[in-house]
Write a protein that holds these residues in place. Sequence first.
Motif, PDB file in Angstrom:
ATOM      1  N   ASP A 183       0.904  -1.183   0.109  1.00  0.00           N
ATOM      2  CA  ASP A 183      -0.130  -0.060   0.146  1.00  0.00           C
ATOM      3  C   ASP A 183       1.111   1.122  -0.079  1.00  0.00           C
ATOM      4  OD1 ASP A 183      -2.161  -1.617  -0.060  1.00  0.00           O
ATOM      5  OD2 ASP A 183      -1.941  -1.879   2.316  1.00  0.00           O
ATOM      6  N   ASN A 184       0.738   2.132   1.295  1.00  0.00           N
ATOM      7  CA  ASN A 184       1.567   3.267   1.093  1.00  0.00           C
ATOM      8  C   ASN A 184       2.887   3.318   1.577  1.00  0.00           C
ATOM      9  OD1 ASN A 184       0.053   2.686   3.575  1.00  0.00           O
ATOM     10  ND2 ASN A 184       0.848   4.403   4.396  1.00  0.00           N
ATOM     11  N   ILE A 185       3.238   2.082   2.086  1.00  0.00           N
ATOM     12  CA  ILE A 185       4.810   1.989   2.688  1.00  0.00           C
ATOM     13  C   ILE A 185       5.587   1.234   1.824  1.00  0.00           C
ATOM     14  CG2 ILE A 185       6.052   0.891   4.494  1.00  0.00           C
ATOM     15  CD1 ILE A 185       3.315   0.469   6.232  1.00  0.00           C
ATOM     16  N   PHE A 186       6.805   2.043   1.561  1.00  0.00           N
ATOM     17  CA  PHE A 186       8.115   1.431   0.975  1.00  0.00           C
ATOM     18  C   PHE A 186       9.214   1.336   2.075  1.00  0.00           C
ATOM     19  CE2 PHE A 186      11.483   1.314  -1.684  1.00  0.00           C
ATOM     20  CZ  PHE A 186      11.009   0.431  -2.961  1.00  0.00           C
ATOM     21  N   ALA A 187       9.713   0.239   2.200  1.00  0.00           N
ATOM     22  CA  ALA A 187      10.895   0.002   3.147  1.00  0.00           C
ATOM     23  C   ALA A 187      12.026  -0.467   2.589  1.00  0.00           C
ATOM     24  CB  ALA A 187      10.386  -0.851   4.251  1.00  0.00           C
ATOM     25  N   ILE A 188      13.296   0.197   2.478  1.00  0.00           N
ATOM     26  CA  ILE A 188      14.454  -0.353   1.969  1.00  0.00           C
ATOM     27  C   ILE A 188      15.624  -0.447   2.819  1.00  0.00           C
ATOM     28  CG2 ILE A 188      15.030   1.946   1.091  1.00  0.00           C
ATOM     29  CD1 ILE A 188      16.018   0.888  -1.668  1.00  0.00           C
ATOM     30  N   GLN A 189      16.404  -1.372   2.604  1.00  0.00           N
ATOM     31  CA  GLN A 189      17.464  -1.634   3.478  1.00  0.00           C
ATOM     32  C   GLN A 189      18.584  -1.080   3.230  1.00  0.00           C
ATOM     33  OE1 GLN A 189      17.921  -4.288   6.415  1.00  0.00           O
ATOM     34  NE2 GLN A 189      19.467  -2.807   6.242  1.00  0.00           N
ATOM     35  N   CYS A 190      18.668  -0.784   1.997  1.00  0.00           N
ATOM     36  CA  CYS A 190      20.077  -0.031   1.624  1.00  0.00           C
ATOM     37  C   CYS A 190      19.979   1.391   1.866  1.00  0.00           C
ATOM     38  CB  CYS A 190      20.640  -0.561   0.388  1.00  0.00           C
ATOM     39  SG  CYS A 190      19.260   0.070  -0.896  1.00  0.00           S
ATOM     40  N   HIS A 191      20.848   2.287   1.324  1.00  0.00           N
ATOM     41  CA  HIS A 191      20.758   3.505   1.673  1.00  0.00           C
ATOM     42  C   HIS A 191      20.796   4.735   0.439  1.00  0.00           C
ATOM     43  CE1 HIS A 191      21.612   3.646   5.963  1.00  0.00           C
ATOM     44  NE2 HIS A 191      22.619   2.668   5.716  1.00  0.00           N
ATOM     45  N   PRO A 192      19.377   5.051  -0.056  1.00  0.00           N
ATOM     46  CA  PRO A 192      19.169   5.820  -1.242  1.00  0.00           C
ATOM     47  C   PRO A 192      20.048   6.758  -1.168  1.00  0.00           C
ATOM     48  CG  PRO A 192      17.147   5.326  -0.181  1.00  0.00           C
ATOM     49  CD  PRO A 192      18.168   4.464   0.456  1.00  0.00           C
ATOM     50  N   GLU A 193      20.006   7.650  -0.060  1.00  0.00           N
ATOM     51  CA  GLU A 193      20.529   8.881   0.254  1.00  0.00           C
ATOM     52  C   GLU A 193      22.063   8.807  -0.022  1.00  0.00           C
ATOM     53  OE1 GLU A 193      19.636   6.752   2.481  1.00  0.00           O
ATOM     54  OE2 GLU A 193      21.203   7.009   4.308  1.00  0.00           O
ATOM     55  N   LYS A 194      22.877   7.646   0.026  1.00  0.00           N
ATOM     56  CA  LYS A 194      24.159   7.398  -0.306  1.00  0.00           C
ATOM     57  C   LYS A 194      24.767   6.853  -1.440  1.00  0.00           C
ATOM     58  CE  LYS A 194      25.705   9.836   2.763  1.00  0.00           C
ATOM     59  NZ  LYS A 194      26.858  10.798   2.476  1.00  0.00           N
ATOM     60  N   SER A 195      23.389   6.549  -2.345  1.00  0.00           N
ATOM     61  CA  SER A 195      23.493   5.733  -3.548  1.00  0.00           C
ATOM     62  C   SER A 195      23.591   6.371  -4.875  1.00  0.00           C
ATOM     63  CB  SER A 195      22.521   4.733  -3.607  1.00  0.00           C
ATOM     64  OG  SER A 195      22.491   3.775  -2.385  1.00  0.00           O
ATOM     65  N   SER A 196      24.264   7.687  -4.865  1.00  0.00           N
ATOM     66  CA  SER A 196      24.350   8.593  -5.905  1.00  0.00           C
ATOM     67  C   SER A 196      23.202   8.682  -6.815  1.00  0.00           C
ATOM     68  CB  SER A 196      25.495   8.168  -6.687  1.00  0.00           C
ATOM     69  OG  SER A 196      26.168   8.913  -7.555  1.00  0.00           O
ATOM     70  N   THR A 197      23.249   8.725  -8.113  1.00  0.00           N
ATOM     71  CA  THR A 197      22.081   9.086  -8.874  1.00  0.00           C
ATOM     72  C   THR A 197      20.912   8.204  -8.765  1.00  0.00           C
ATOM     73  OG1 THR A 197      23.943   9.614 -10.389  1.00  0.00           O
ATOM     74  CG2 THR A 197      21.405   9.584 -11.385  1.00  0.00           C
ATOM     75  N   PRO A 198      21.083   6.613  -8.815  1.00  0.00           N
ATOM     76  CA  PRO A 198      19.764   6.007  -8.790  1.00  0.00           C
ATOM     77  C   PRO A 198      19.285   6.089  -7.522  1.00  0.00           C
ATOM     78  CG  PRO A 198      21.827   4.498  -8.726  1.00  0.00           C
ATOM     79  CD  PRO A 198      22.180   5.846  -9.048  1.00  0.00           C
ATOM     80  N   GLY A 199      19.996   6.486  -6.319  1.00  0.00           N
ATOM     81  CA  GLY A 199      19.245   6.889  -5.073  1.00  0.00           C
ATOM     82  C   GLY A 199      18.492   7.874  -5.069  1.00  0.00           C
ATOM     83  N   LEU A 200      19.062   9.023  -5.717  1.00  0.00           N
ATOM     84  CA  LEU A 200      18.480  10.316  -5.720  1.00  0.00           C
ATOM     85  C   LEU A 200      17.078  10.094  -6.556  1.00  0.00           C
ATOM     86  CD1 LEU A 200      21.433  12.820  -5.985  1.00  0.00           C
ATOM     87  CD2 LEU A 200      19.995  12.401  -4.229  1.00  0.00           C
ATOM     88  N   GLN A 201      17.111   9.263  -7.602  1.00  0.00           N
ATOM     89  CA  GLN A 201      15.912   8.830  -8.453  1.00  0.00           C
ATOM     90  C   GLN A 201      14.812   8.455  -7.720  1.00  0.00           C
ATOM     91  OE1 GLN A 201      15.567   9.498 -11.924  1.00  0.00           O
ATOM     92  NE2 GLN A 201      13.454   9.099 -11.064  1.00  0.00           N
ATOM     93  N   LEU A 202      15.349   7.244  -6.809  1.00  0.00           N
ATOM     94  CA  LEU A 202      14.297   6.775  -5.771  1.00  0.00           C
ATOM     95  C   LEU A 202      13.706   8.069  -4.920  1.00  0.00           C
ATOM     96  CD1 LEU A 202      12.913   4.285  -4.597  1.00  0.00           C
ATOM     97  CD2 LEU A 202      14.865   4.162  -2.982  1.00  0.00           C
ATOM     98  N   LEU A 203      14.572   8.782  -4.121  1.00  0.00           N
ATOM     99  CA  LEU A 203      13.848   9.646  -3.263  1.00  0.00           C
ATOM    100  C   LEU A 203      12.922  10.630  -4.220  1.00  0.00           C
ATOM    101  CD1 LEU A 203      17.052  10.455  -1.196  1.00  0.00           C
ATOM    102  CD2 LEU A 203      15.140   8.850  -0.596  1.00  0.00           C
ATOM    103  N   LYS A 204      13.382  11.081  -5.496  1.00  0.00           N
ATOM    104  CA  LYS A 204      12.764  11.983  -6.014  1.00  0.00           C
ATOM    105  C   LYS A 204      11.252  11.320  -6.724  1.00  0.00           C
ATOM    106  CE  LYS A 204      13.107  14.751 -10.418  1.00  0.00           C
ATOM    107  NZ  LYS A 204      13.948  15.230 -11.320  1.00  0.00           N
ATOM    108  N   ASN A 205      11.316   9.877  -7.000  1.00  0.00           N
ATOM    109  CA  ASN A 205      10.085   9.188  -6.966  1.00  0.00           C
ATOM    110  C   ASN A 205       9.301   9.159  -5.860  1.00  0.00           C
ATOM    111  OD1 ASN A 205      11.032   8.729  -9.528  1.00  0.00           O
ATOM    112  ND2 ASN A 205      11.389   6.577  -9.151  1.00  0.00           N
ATOM    113  N   PHE A 206       9.904   9.189  -4.874  1.00  0.00           N
ATOM    114  CA  PHE A 206       8.750   9.246  -3.535  1.00  0.00           C
ATOM    115  C   PHE A 206       8.209  10.588  -3.052  1.00  0.00           C
ATOM    116  CE2 PHE A 206       8.684  10.244   1.179  1.00  0.00           C
ATOM    117  CZ  PHE A 206       7.646   9.288   1.334  1.00  0.00           C
ATOM    118  N   VAL A 207       9.124  11.528  -3.700  1.00  0.00           N
ATOM    119  CA  VAL A 207       8.594  12.795  -3.626  1.00  0.00           C
ATOM    120  C   VAL A 207       7.207  13.335  -4.449  1.00  0.00           C
ATOM    121  CG1 VAL A 207       8.824  15.489  -4.147  1.00  0.00           C
ATOM    122  CG2 VAL A 207      10.910  14.279  -3.088  1.00  0.00           C
ATOM    123  N   HIS A 208       7.192  12.441  -5.699  1.00  0.00           N
ATOM    124  CA  HIS A 208       6.063  12.712  -6.242  1.00  0.00           C
ATOM    125  C   HIS A 208       5.135  11.494  -6.332  1.00  0.00           C
ATOM    126  CE1 HIS A 208       7.851  15.991  -8.724  1.00  0.00           C
ATOM    127  NE2 HIS A 208       8.953  15.410  -8.311  1.00  0.00           N
TER     128      HIS A 208
END
Lengths: 213, 255
Positions: A183-208
């Motif tokens: 549903d509304n939850i996404f939980a990830i074990q690794c660190h998107p905030e430390k994963s350069s471009t693909p990590g930032l893409q994930l965070l950007k997708n979360f914003v939208h």
Amino acid sequence: MKIAIVDYGMGNLHSVVKSMQLVAEDHAEVVLTADAATIDAADKVVFPGQGAMPDCMAHLQESGLIASVRQAAAEKPFLGICVGAQLMFERSAEGPTEALGIFRGEVVRFPAAQMVDAHGQRLKVPHMGWNEMFIRREHPLWQGIPDGERFYFVHSYHFAPQDDIAVIESAYPYRFAAAVAQDNIFAIQCHPEKSSTPGLQLLKNFVHWNGQC
Amino acid sequence: MPLAKRIIPCLDVTAGRVVKGVNFVGLRDAGDPVEIAKKYNDQGADELTFLDITASSDNRDLILHVIEAVASQVFIPLTVGGGVREVADVRRLLNAGADKVSINTTAVTNPDVVRDAASHFGSQAIVVAIDAKAVNADNSRWEIFTHGGRRATGLDAVEWALKMQDYGAGEILLTSMDRDGTKIGFNLPLTRAISDAVSIPVIASGGVGNLQHLVDGVTQGHADAVLAASIFHFGEYTVREAKEAMRAAGIEVRL
């Protein structure tokens, strides 16, 4: 729109805040907060965590934010990162503490006996570094991220969900759930905030993200 | 094996600038830390390590500004070391945006700092830096040196690495002290002895002069990551070229 990053005294949130602010641009206001009312008023919630899972749970209890975190996980787009993601499960082999139990299943340690690669060389624990992310189920947060892309991990324990909620798997050396979603939850074990471009893409997708799978 | 071996450019920082010298003397200015960090991130560096080599304590806070600036613009793991004496120093660096803090001399003089820092911030945030060199002619026994390699401690390097693992170190940054700045390659028997002894990741450092040295660090030294400074700073090789060389040698890398 407001995105609250929950600060319950566990770990360094500098990168989580800075990376979310970068990708939010002017679509969202990103706030780091230890205040229940701010979390309650936010449109989306990021729930990080670092260190030992029992310590994180103890800090969360002391912070008085559990009710707000549960409420957010029940109804808002919600992103759990690392130990924040582990806390979504029932318990961890790292200690006897009960976790939030939003997902059924436990958090287990990489078993020493299985930590050998295909060439017979021992694999180190913690699992530290950049590993491949395999899409098991399409999810809006993974939009624009290729199958097999690498993200940065650092952990000795991983979740073992009881239900079929894995969306991304990694392998070390066996396949494990690297991200789960329901549903509304996404939980990830690794660190998107430390994963350069693909990590930032994930965070950007979360914003939208509208919170739907 | 899908987990990639890491390439970590190391930036020696003093007075807010990146510098590089040979055997700790003859420092040359190598540029602005944020610009260099961005460049390495664009080239595909897996992590960055900052070593604060500021001699006087007056300028210690400058490294915090450097880390804050880099951590706001570059989203890969950052390790910071140099001059860490107490748990409060670790906290300051982590709060500035470091993901890991490397403890070197203090680990020897006061190992409880490693234990306390690991229990406060988690092992994932604590790197123990070991400077070691051979103490016999056939390069089969190594001891720990502190204070930039000038002071012998009499501690056996392999035993010391195991002890630091027990104290909660999440990673070992191993510098071949007799190789640092020489460009003749890692001390491979030392690297292999430590990497095979511990169950935590080992970063090999000291002596890289060409891309084959990086390959050797992984294939012969069994290192989980390789660290280098001068071959990247002065534009001899890009991080990407280093990764391509490693991939050509059959090593799993992130490209």
